[in-house]
Design a protein around this motif. Sequence first.
Motif, mmCIF file in Angstrom:
data_model
loop_
_atom_site.group_PDB
_atom_site.id
_atom_site.type_symbol
_atom_site.label_atom_id
_atom_site.label_comp_id
_atom_site.label_asym_id
_atom_site.label_seq_id
_atom_site.Cartn_x
_atom_site.Cartn_y
_atom_site.Cartn_z
ATOM 1 N N ILE A 25 0.836 -1.194 0.000
ATOM 2 C CA ILE A 25 0.000 0.000 0.000
ATOM 3 C C ILE A 25 0.874 1.248 0.000
ATOM 4 C CG2 ILE A 25 -1.772 1.290 1.260
ATOM 5 C CD1 ILE A 25 -2.660 -1.381 2.482
ATOM 6 N N THR A 26 1.939 1.220 0.807
ATOM 7 C CA THR A 26 2.826 2.370 0.905
ATOM 8 C C THR A 26 3.441 2.711 -0.448
ATOM 9 O OG1 THR A 26 3.359 1.774 3.194
ATOM 10 C CG2 THR A 26 4.848 3.311 2.077
ATOM 11 N N ASP A 27 3.990 1.700 -1.123
ATOM 12 C CA ASP A 27 4.596 1.936 -2.439
ATOM 13 C C ASP A 27 3.544 2.343 -3.463
ATOM 14 O OD1 ASP A 27 7.090 1.353 -1.485
ATOM 15 O OD2 ASP A 27 7.092 -0.725 -2.180
ATOM 16 N N ALA A 28 2.348 1.747 -3.381
ATOM 17 C CA ALA A 28 1.276 2.095 -4.318
ATOM 18 C C ALA A 28 0.899 3.562 -4.170
ATOM 19 C CB ALA A 28 0.054 1.210 -4.081
ATOM 20 N N GLU A 29 0.788 4.033 -2.931
ATOM 21 C CA GLU A 29 0.448 5.440 -2.704
ATOM 22 C C GLU A 29 1.534 6.366 -3.247
ATOM 23 O OE1 GLU A 29 -0.184 5.466 1.493
ATOM 24 O OE2 GLU A 29 -2.341 5.084 1.309
ATOM 25 N N ASP A 30 2.801 5.978 -3.052
ATOM 26 C CA ASP A 30 3.909 6.800 -3.551
ATOM 27 C C ASP A 30 3.888 6.870 -5.085
ATOM 28 O OD1 ASP A 30 4.775 7.256 -0.991
ATOM 29 O OD2 ASP A 30 6.359 5.737 -1.037
ATOM 30 N N ILE A 31 3.647 5.726 -5.716
ATOM 31 C CA ILE A 31 3.597 5.684 -7.186
ATOM 32 C C ILE A 31 2.483 6.578 -7.709
ATOM 33 C CG2 ILE A 31 2.945 4.218 -9.145
ATOM 34 C CD1 ILE A 31 5.775 3.700 -8.464
ATOM 35 N N VAL A 32 1.298 6.433 -7.137
ATOM 36 C CA VAL A 32 0.147 7.198 -7.620
ATOM 37 C C VAL A 32 0.353 8.688 -7.383
ATOM 38 C CG1 VAL A 32 -2.332 7.611 -7.282
ATOM 39 C CG2 VAL A 32 -1.452 5.261 -7.406
ATOM 40 N N GLN A 33 0.933 9.030 -6.249
ATOM 41 C CA GLN A 33 1.208 10.441 -5.979
ATOM 42 C C GLN A 33 2.164 10.999 -7.033
ATOM 43 O OE1 GLN A 33 -0.389 12.146 -3.696
ATOM 44 N NE2 GLN A 33 0.635 14.073 -4.221
ATOM 45 N N ASP A 34 3.207 10.217 -7.372
ATOM 46 C CA ASP A 34 4.159 10.657 -8.393
ATOM 47 C C ASP A 34 3.491 10.808 -9.758
ATOM 48 O OD1 ASP A 34 6.191 10.752 -6.584
ATOM 49 O OD2 ASP A 34 7.072 8.818 -7.127
ATOM 50 N N VAL A 35 2.555 9.919 -10.062
ATOM 51 C CA VAL A 35 1.842 9.996 -11.341
ATOM 52 C C VAL A 35 1.081 11.312 -11.440
ATOM 53 C CG1 VAL A 35 -0.091 9.035 -12.667
ATOM 54 C CG2 VAL A 35 1.667 7.515 -11.730
ATOM 55 N N PHE A 36 0.408 11.692 -10.365
ATOM 56 C CA PHE A 36 -0.378 12.925 -10.411
ATOM 57 C C PHE A 36 0.517 14.167 -10.383
ATOM 58 C CE2 PHE A 36 -3.986 10.196 -9.036
ATOM 59 C CZ PHE A 36 -4.849 10.534 -10.073
ATOM 60 N N VAL A 37 1.666 14.071 -9.734
ATOM 61 C CA VAL A 37 2.607 15.197 -9.770
ATOM 62 C C VAL A 37 3.076 15.430 -11.206
ATOM 63 C CG1 VAL A 37 4.929 15.945 -9.107
ATOM 64 C CG2 VAL A 37 3.385 15.000 -7.386
ATOM 65 N N SER A 38 3.404 14.339 -11.903
ATOM 66 C CA SER A 38 3.840 14.482 -13.299
ATOM 67 C C SER A 38 2.690 14.936 -14.194
ATOM 68 C CB SER A 38 4.414 13.160 -13.808
ATOM 69 O OG SER A 38 3.419 12.159 -13.878
ATOM 70 N N LEU A 39 1.463 14.529 -13.838
ATOM 71 C CA LEU A 39 0.302 14.915 -14.642
ATOM 72 C C LEU A 39 0.060 16.418 -14.580
ATOM 73 C CD1 LEU A 39 -1.988 13.689 -16.396
ATOM 74 C CD2 LEU A 39 -3.408 13.675 -14.325
ATOM 75 N N GLN A 40 0.413 17.016 -13.452
ATOM 76 C CA GLN A 40 0.244 18.462 -13.317
ATOM 77 C C GLN A 40 1.099 19.229 -14.323
ATOM 78 O OE1 GLN A 40 0.940 18.790 -8.968
ATOM 79 N NE2 GLN A 40 -1.029 19.856 -8.920
ATOM 80 N N ARG A 41 2.145 18.589 -14.809
ATOM 81 C CA ARG A 41 3.027 19.237 -15.789
ATOM 82 C C ARG A 41 2.619 18.909 -17.224
ATOM 83 N NH1 ARG A 41 6.909 17.343 -11.837
ATOM 84 N NH2 ARG A 41 7.405 15.542 -13.146
ATOM 85 N N THR A 42 1.475 18.232 -17.356
ATOM 86 C CA THR A 42 0.989 17.810 -18.670
ATOM 87 C C THR A 42 -0.295 18.567 -19.002
ATOM 88 O OG1 THR A 42 1.885 15.603 -18.314
ATOM 89 C CG2 THR A 42 0.240 15.829 -20.063
ATOM 90 N N SER A 43 -0.442 18.954 -20.229
ATOM 91 C CA SER A 43 -1.684 19.587 -20.665
ATOM 92 C C SER A 43 -2.745 18.513 -20.870
ATOM 93 C CB SER A 43 -1.457 20.350 -21.973
ATOM 94 O OG SER A 43 -2.694 20.830 -22.470
ATOM 95 N N LEU A 44 -3.790 18.545 -20.056
ATOM 96 C CA LEU A 44 -4.828 17.516 -20.138
ATOM 97 C C LEU A 44 -5.548 17.538 -21.478
ATOM 98 C CD1 LEU A 44 -6.369 17.629 -16.532
ATOM 99 C CD2 LEU A 44 -4.651 16.068 -17.456
ATOM 100 N N GLU A 45 -5.515 18.678 -22.139
ATOM 101 C CA GLU A 45 -6.167 18.770 -23.450
ATOM 102 C C GLU A 45 -5.459 17.907 -24.486
ATOM 103 O OE1 GLU A 45 -6.261 22.861 -24.462
ATOM 104 O OE2 GLU A 45 -7.719 23.420 -22.919
ATOM 105 N N ASP A 46 -4.184 17.606 -24.228
ATOM 106 C CA ASP A 46 -3.413 16.794 -25.169
ATOM 107 C C ASP A 46 -3.536 15.294 -24.887
ATOM 108 O OD1 ASP A 46 -2.515 19.137 -26.312
ATOM 109 O OD2 ASP A 46 -0.720 19.226 -25.038
ATOM 110 N N VAL A 47 -4.240 14.948 -23.803
ATOM 111 C CA VAL A 47 -4.349 13.543 -23.406
ATOM 112 C C VAL A 47 -5.685 12.988 -23.862
ATOM 113 C CG1 VAL A 47 -4.381 11.913 -21.496
ATOM 114 C CG2 VAL A 47 -2.876 13.916 -21.401
ATOM 115 N N HIS A 48 -5.632 11.972 -24.701
ATOM 116 C CA HIS A 48 -6.848 11.283 -25.120
ATOM 117 C C HIS A 48 -6.999 10.016 -24.281
ATOM 118 C CE1 HIS A 48 -7.099 14.015 -28.498
ATOM 119 N NE2 HIS A 48 -5.842 13.714 -28.831
ATOM 120 N N HIS A 49 -8.225 9.676 -23.920
ATOM 121 C CA HIS A 49 -8.491 8.477 -23.113
ATOM 122 C C HIS A 49 -7.679 8.534 -21.813
ATOM 123 C CE1 HIS A 49 -10.476 7.021 -26.674
ATOM 124 N NE2 HIS A 49 -9.347 7.083 -27.364
#
Length: 289
Positions: A25-49
């Motif tokens: 659970i600990t590693d899963a939370e860290d991974i998901v948090q990192d995913v959303f941190v990187s997503l903040q640097r991505t334009s959601l308009e450019d992401v399909h699906h």
Amino acid sequence: MKFEHVYTTYKPFLLSIAYRILGSITDAEDIVQDVFVSLQRTSLEDVHHIKAYLAKITTNRCLNLLNSSRKQREIYIGPWLPEPDIEMNERSPEDQIVLEETVTYALLVLLQQLSPMERAVYVLREVLEYEYKDVAEMLGKSEVSCRKMMSRLKPKLDRDKAAATPLNGEQRQAFVQAFIQASRTGSFEDFIHLLIEDSTLLTDGGGKVRAALNPIYGRARIQAFWEGIFQKGALAGEYRLVQINGELGIVLIQQGQLKCSVCFEMTEDLSAIQTIYKVSNPDKLKHYR
């Protein structure tokens, strides 16, 4: 779509993927948090699906983590068991979504016995029901290789999943209460008769607390183990009924501290216990609520 909406909508989904693949659970939370941190640097308009995009990033980050930590698993002291998802109280709506997405502890143990890539293919295809072409694209594999991998895995997992099927409340209550009674009195004979003859006990202390360094096989040896640690006072304390990965299990509290969790895997006909899982590594008992 706003970032906040993406976060609240897909966080439970991504946690369920990462927890299945990592067993932590600990590693899963860290991974998901990192995913959303990187997503903040991505334009959601450019992401399909967006859902498939997030599933792909999460899965590949899990694979990278497993590959980098493989040596740690190899030198782990004693059996390595997944981190149990322990819950005492009613869950929040978000937690309930995660619970509905989660697997029984026994099936989670099975998944951890697969290679990281096999785990990823199984979770994406069998659990999340992505088409093979999508699984292949997410993992950078050919569709043919993903199909071949599943054809090897599915017969074993389908056969073993029956033993990981959740019991109804009354069935599991009887097994749990028998264990608690034995642990309080030191008389394990009645409980041991609930095990099949060639049952297995796995204990995970991670080298941080005392635990069996190897699996313990057979009723007689399992009984000797429990009676031995009872004599040393290791089973004294308060026992609480909890949900462990959505099923009834047990935790032992000593002087206000969680000391271990115990849960069971049943035979295919659900009539007896075939495996006992005891986790006492303190690093894996953080998510007790």
